[in-house]
Design a protein around this motif. Structure first.
Motif, PDB file in Angstrom:
ATOM      1  N   THR A   1      48.361   3.105 -97.592  1.00  0.00           N
ATOM      2  CA  THR A   1      47.727   4.431 -97.574  1.00  0.00           C
ATOM      3  C   THR A   1      47.807   5.065 -96.195  1.00  0.00           C
ATOM      4  O   THR A   1      48.092   6.257 -96.054  1.00  0.00           O
ATOM      5  N   ALA A   2      47.573   4.252 -95.162  1.00  0.00           N
ATOM      6  CA  ALA A   2      47.635   4.760 -93.788  1.00  0.00           C
ATOM      7  C   ALA A   2      49.037   5.247 -93.454  1.00  0.00           C
ATOM      8  O   ALA A   2      49.212   6.262 -92.791  1.00  0.00           O
ATOM      9  N   LYS A   3      50.057   4.524 -93.940  1.00  0.00           N
ATOM     10  CA  LYS A   3      51.439   4.925 -93.681  1.00  0.00           C
ATOM     11  C   LYS A   3      51.762   6.253 -94.358  1.00  0.00           C
ATOM     12  O   LYS A   3      52.462   7.090 -93.818  1.00  0.00           O
ATOM     13  N   LYS A   4      51.231   6.425 -95.587  1.00  0.00           N
ATOM     14  CA  LYS A   4      51.499   7.671 -96.321  1.00  0.00           C
ATOM     15  C   LYS A   4      50.902   8.875 -95.613  1.00  0.00           C
ATOM     16  O   LYS A   4      51.461   9.956 -95.629  1.00  0.00           O
ATOM     17  N   HIS A   5      49.743   8.668 -95.002  1.00  0.00           N
ATOM     18  CA  HIS A   5      49.077   9.769 -94.319  1.00  0.00           C
ATOM     19  C   HIS A   5      49.728  10.094 -92.976  1.00  0.00           C
ATOM     20  O   HIS A   5      49.543  11.174 -92.440  1.00  0.00           O
ATOM     21  N   ASP A   6      50.476   9.146 -92.435  1.00  0.00           N
ATOM     22  CA  ASP A   6      51.106   9.353 -91.138  1.00  0.00           C
ATOM     23  C   ASP A   6      52.479   9.983 -91.351  1.00  0.00           C
ATOM     24  O   ASP A   6      53.490   9.309 -91.382  1.00  0.00           O
ATOM     25  N   THR A   7      52.519  11.301 -91.553  1.00  0.00           N
ATOM     26  CA  THR A   7      53.749  11.987 -91.928  1.00  0.00           C
ATOM     27  C   THR A   7      54.555  12.482 -90.728  1.00  0.00           C
ATOM     28  O   THR A   7      55.659  12.974 -90.893  1.00  0.00           O
ATOM     29  N   LYS A   8      54.024  12.386 -89.547  1.00  0.00           N
ATOM     30  CA  LYS A   8      54.738  12.846 -88.362  1.00  0.00           C
ATOM     31  C   LYS A   8      55.961  11.968 -88.085  1.00  0.00           C
ATOM     32  O   LYS A   8      55.895  10.751 -88.161  1.00  0.00           O
ATOM     33  N   VAL A   9      57.067  12.614 -87.785  1.00  0.00           N
ATOM     34  CA  VAL A   9      58.298  11.909 -87.421  1.00  0.00           C
ATOM     35  C   VAL A   9      58.406  11.890 -85.901  1.00  0.00           C
ATOM     36  O   VAL A   9      58.450  12.942 -85.269  1.00  0.00           O
ATOM     37  N   THR A  10      58.425  10.708 -85.323  1.00  0.00           N
ATOM     38  CA  THR A  10      58.488  10.585 -83.866  1.00  0.00           C
ATOM     39  C   THR A  10      59.928  10.634 -83.391  1.00  0.00           C
ATOM     40  O   THR A  10      60.756   9.806 -83.789  1.00  0.00           O
ATOM     41  N   ILE A  11      60.204  11.625 -82.557  1.00  0.00           N
ATOM     42  CA  ILE A  11      61.544  11.780 -81.987  1.00  0.00           C
ATOM     43  C   ILE A  11      61.432  11.683 -80.474  1.00  0.00           C
ATOM     44  O   ILE A  11      60.586  12.324 -79.857  1.00  0.00           O
ATOM     45  N   GLU A  12      62.289  10.880 -79.888  1.00  0.00           N
ATOM     46  CA  GLU A  12      62.313  10.742 -78.437  1.00  0.00           C
ATOM     47  C   GLU A  12      63.584  11.377 -77.889  1.00  0.00           C
ATOM     48  O   GLU A  12      64.668  11.236 -78.479  1.00  0.00           O
ATOM     49  N   ALA A  13      63.418  12.100 -76.800  1.00  0.00           N
ATOM     50  CA  ALA A  13      64.559  12.802 -76.208  1.00  0.00           C
ATOM     51  C   ALA A  13      64.496  12.709 -74.693  1.00  0.00           C
ATOM     52  O   ALA A  13      63.420  12.560 -74.116  1.00  0.00           O
ATOM     53  N   ASN A  14      65.655  12.782 -74.055  1.00  0.00           N
ATOM     54  CA  ASN A  14      65.687  12.720 -72.586  1.00  0.00           C
ATOM     55  C   ASN A  14      65.647  14.111 -71.957  1.00  0.00           C
ATOM     56  O   ASN A  14      65.630  14.246 -70.741  1.00  0.00           O
ATOM     57  N   ALA A  15      65.653  15.157 -72.806  1.00  0.00           N
ATOM     58  CA  ALA A  15      65.631  16.528 -72.299  1.00  0.00           C
ATOM     59  C   ALA A  15      64.480  17.283 -72.950  1.00  0.00           C
ATOM     60  O   ALA A  15      64.367  17.333 -74.179  1.00  0.00           O
ATOM     61  N   ALA A  16      63.617  17.886 -72.126  1.00  0.00           N
ATOM     62  CA  ALA A  16      62.421  18.575 -72.630  1.00  0.00           C
ATOM     63  C   ALA A  16      62.760  19.829 -73.420  1.00  0.00           C
ATOM     64  O   ALA A  16      62.025  20.212 -74.336  1.00  0.00           O
ATOM     65  N   PHE A  17      63.898  20.495 -73.098  1.00  0.00           N
ATOM     66  CA  PHE A  17      64.199  21.785 -73.737  1.00  0.00           C
ATOM     67  C   PHE A  17      64.533  21.629 -75.224  1.00  0.00           C
ATOM     68  O   PHE A  17      64.534  22.597 -75.971  1.00  0.00           O
ATOM     69  N   ILE A  18      64.813  20.398 -75.684  1.00  0.00           N
ATOM     70  CA  ILE A  18      65.140  20.174 -77.094  1.00  0.00           C
ATOM     71  C   ILE A  18      63.891  20.349 -77.969  1.00  0.00           C
ATOM     72  O   ILE A  18      63.981  20.696 -79.140  1.00  0.00           O
ATOM     73  N   LYS A  19      62.738  20.121 -77.372  1.00  0.00           N
ATOM     74  CA  LYS A  19      61.489  20.059 -78.123  1.00  0.00           C
ATOM     75  C   LYS A  19      61.112  21.379 -78.802  1.00  0.00           C
ATOM     76  O   LYS A  19      60.866  21.415 -80.010  1.00  0.00           O
ATOM     77  N   GLN A  20      61.061  22.490 -78.068  1.00  0.00           N
ATOM     78  CA  GLN A  20      60.517  23.746 -78.579  1.00  0.00           C
ATOM     79  C   GLN A  20      61.243  24.302 -79.797  1.00  0.00           C
ATOM     80  O   GLN A  20      60.605  24.625 -80.801  1.00  0.00           O
ATOM     81  N   PRO A  21      62.562  24.420 -79.768  1.00  0.00           N
ATOM     82  CA  PRO A  21      63.234  24.978 -80.958  1.00  0.00           C
ATOM     83  C   PRO A  21      63.074  24.113 -82.200  1.00  0.00           C
ATOM     84  O   PRO A  21      62.998  24.622 -83.317  1.00  0.00           O
ATOM     85  N   LEU A  22      63.010  22.782 -82.006  1.00  0.00           N
ATOM     86  CA  LEU A  22      62.857  21.904 -83.154  1.00  0.00           C
ATOM     87  C   LEU A  22      61.459  22.009 -83.761  1.00  0.00           C
ATOM     88  O   LEU A  22      61.283  21.902 -84.973  1.00  0.00           O
ATOM     89  N   LEU A  23      60.466  22.219 -82.912  1.00  0.00           N
ATOM     90  CA  LEU A  23      59.103  22.390 -83.408  1.00  0.00           C
ATOM     91  C   LEU A  23      58.981  23.662 -84.237  1.00  0.00           C
ATOM     92  O   LEU A  23      58.165  23.748 -85.151  1.00  0.00           O
ATOM     93  N   LYS A  24      59.797  24.648 -83.906  1.00  0.00           N
ATOM     94  CA  LYS A  24      59.804  25.892 -84.687  1.00  0.00           C
ATOM     95  C   LYS A  24      60.419  25.666 -86.068  1.00  0.00           C
ATOM     96  O   LYS A  24      60.043  26.306 -87.044  1.00  0.00           O
ATOM     97  N   LEU A  25      61.387  24.748 -86.111  1.00  0.00           N
ATOM     98  CA  LEU A  25      62.036  24.447 -87.390  1.00  0.00           C
ATOM     99  C   LEU A  25      61.108  23.659 -88.323  1.00  0.00           C
ATOM    100  O   LEU A  25      61.099  23.859 -89.526  1.00  0.00           O
ATOM    101  N   SER A  26      60.325  22.737 -87.743  1.00  0.00           N
ATOM    102  CA  SER A  26      59.418  21.916 -88.550  1.00  0.00           C
ATOM    103  C   SER A  26      58.261  21.407 -87.698  1.00  0.00           C
ATOM    104  O   SER A  26      58.472  20.946 -86.577  1.00  0.00           O
ATOM    105  N   LYS A  27      57.050  21.485 -88.246  1.00  0.00           N
ATOM    106  CA  LYS A  27      55.867  20.994 -87.537  1.00  0.00           C
ATOM    107  C   LYS A  27      55.637  19.502 -87.768  1.00  0.00           C
ATOM    108  O   LYS A  27      54.672  18.945 -87.279  1.00  0.00           O
TER     109      LYS A  27
END
Length: 377
Positions: A45-71
C-alpha cells in the motif's frame, strides 16, 4: 546464592502450568503469521501511494522544463558516480548525465527497467525538456544519446525489511505474551498470600528481588527466542529464495541473541515492578497490558515509517533512541544491517541501564514495606 534458589523454584512453578506453556509457544507463531501478512500489505500500500518518480541529474537546468511536463517527477542533483550507486541501491528511478561540450546525454537506468515502456516515455520527455532548456538552438538529432544499465542491488532493501519486521514483531509480541508469567510472579502471589510467607523468611529484599527478576527473565528470554529465531530464519530463507541473494545472516545470530538478552533483562524487571505496584487483579491487567501497549505506540509509528522507506536507514540519533526498552528496535536493526553508530549504541545502552538501576531500587524498597502486601479483590 539464595536468589538463584528462589529463581529455580519460580521457574519450576511456571513450567508446571502446561496450558500457559502451550499458549506461550503457539500464540506467538500464529501472531507472527498474522502480523507478517499485515506488514506485507502495508508495504504494498505504501508503495502504491508513493507515485513520485525520482530522477537524478548532473545539470540543474533539466529540472524546470520537465516539471512543467509532469508533476510526478522528483529531481535530485547528483554526480554521475552517485547516480550509479543510487540506482543500484534502488534509491532513484533514472539518472541523466548531460555533457555540454560533447552535446551528449546519457541515461542511467536499472537492467530490470530496460524494456519498460514507461522509461521510453520518460526519456522522450527528458529530450523534449532538454530542447526547451536549450531554447531550441540545438535540434534533437544533433544530441547524442547513450544508455548505461545498472544491475540493482537488493541486499540493503532485504536486510532492512528483515530487521524492521523482525524487531517490531518480536518486541510487540514479547511485551504482550510474557504478561501471564509476570502476573503469576507478582499479583497472584500477593493474592494467594505466598508473598507474605516469603517476606517473613530471613531472606534479604535484594535476594527476593533478584530471584523474581531472574525467573521472569528466563521466561521472557525464552519467549523472545521462540518468537525471534523462527521469524528471523524464515525471512532469511524467504528472501534468499525470492531474490537469489547470498546473505550472511546466520553469523549475526550470536550478537542478536546478546541484544535480545539485554531487552529481556530490562523488560522482565519493568514487568515485576508493574505487577507488584498493582493493588488488585484488574489493576495488574491494566498495568501489565496497557502500559507496554502505550510504549508500542511510538514504535508502531516508527515501524510504519520504516516500511514505507525500506531503502533508507536513519543512522543519526533520533527520538526513538531516547525511549528505553523499545529503542532495542534500533539496536537490532544496526546489528542486522552492520551499520553501527557508537553514539546511538551508547545512548541506547545508557538509557536502559538507568531504567534497570531505577526499577531495581524501586522493587527492593517496595519489598521492604508492608504496603506491598495490601491487595483489593
Amino acid at each position: 546464592m539464595l536468589s538463584l534458589h528462589i529463581a529455580f523454584k519460580e521457574i519450576k512453578e511456571l513450567f508446571r502450568d502446561k496450558k500457559n506453556l502451550i499458549l506461550n509457544i503457539l500464540f506467538p507463531l500464529i501472531m507472527i503469521i498474522a502480523i507478517a501478512s499485515i506488514s506485507a500489505i502495508v508495504g504494498v500500500t505504501a508503495k502504491k501511494h508513493d507515485t513520485k518518480v525520482t530522477i537524478e541529474a548532473n545539470a540543474a537546468f533539466i529540472k524546470q522544463p520537465l516539471l512543467k511536463l509532469s508533476k510526478s517527477y522528483m529531481f535530485v542533483q547528483k554526480s554521475p558516480k552517485d547516480m550509479l550507486e543510487d540506482i543500484k541501491e534502488n534509491r532513484a528511478n533514472m539518472g541523466i548525465v548531460w555533457d555540454k561540450s560533447k552535446q551528449k546525454i546519457t541515461f542511467i537506468e536499472s537492467k530490470d527497467n530496460e524494456e519498460n515502456p514507461y522509461n521510453s516515455i520518460l526519456k522522450d520527455n527528458v529530450l523534449k525538456g532538454l530542447q526547451i532548456s536549450l531554447n531550441s538552438k540545438i535540434q534533437l538529432p544533433i544530441i547524442e544519446i547513450a544508455s548505461t544499465t545498472v544491475a540493482k542491488n537488493y541486499t540493503t532493501l532485504v536486510l532492512k525489511a528483515i530487521s524492521v519486521i523482525c524487531s517490531y514483531v518480536m518486541i510487540l509480541l514479547v511485551m504482550r505474551i510474557n504478561n501471564a508469567n509476570a502476573y503469576y510472579l507478582t499479583t497472584k502471589e500477593k493474592s494467594s498470600g505466598t508473598l507474605e510467607v516469603l517476606l517473613m523468611t530471613p531472606l534479604r529484599s535484594l535476594d527476593i528481588a533478584l530471584g523474581k527478576w531472574i525467573s521472569n527473565f528466563v521466561s521472557c528470554y525464552s519467549i523472545t527466542i521462540i518468537i525471534f529465531l523462527p521469524l528471523y530464519l524464515g525471512f532469511v530463507l524467504l528472501f534468499q529464495a525470492v531474490f537469489k541473494l547470498e546473505l550472511d545472516l546466520l553469523s549475526k545470530i550470536p550478537i542478536l541473541l546478546l541484544i535480545l538478552f539485554g531487552f529481556a533483562a530490562v523488560f522482565s524487571l519493568v514487568q515485576l515492578v508493574l505487577g507488584f505496584a498493582a493493588e488488585s487483579a484488574k489493576k495488574a491487567q491494566l498495568y501489565l497490558v496497557y502500559i507496554p501497549l502505550l510504549l508500542c505506540l511510538p514504535l508502531t509509528v516508527c515501524f510504519a515509517s520504516d516500511i514505507k522507506l525500506l531503502g533508507v536507514y536513519k543512522n543519526s540519533i533520533y527520538w526513538l533512541d531516547f525511549i528505553p526498552i523499545i529503542n532495542f528496535y534500533d539496536f537490532i536493526q544496526m546489528s542486522i544491517l552492520s551499520i553501527f553508530n557508537i553514539r546511538k549504541m551508547l545512548l541506547i545502552t545508557t538509557t536502559n541501564i538507568l531504567v534497570v538501576i531505577a526499577f531495581l531500587t524501586i522493587l527492593v524498597r517496595a519489598l521492604k514495606e508492608e504496603k506491598i502486601l495490601f491487595f483489593k479483590n
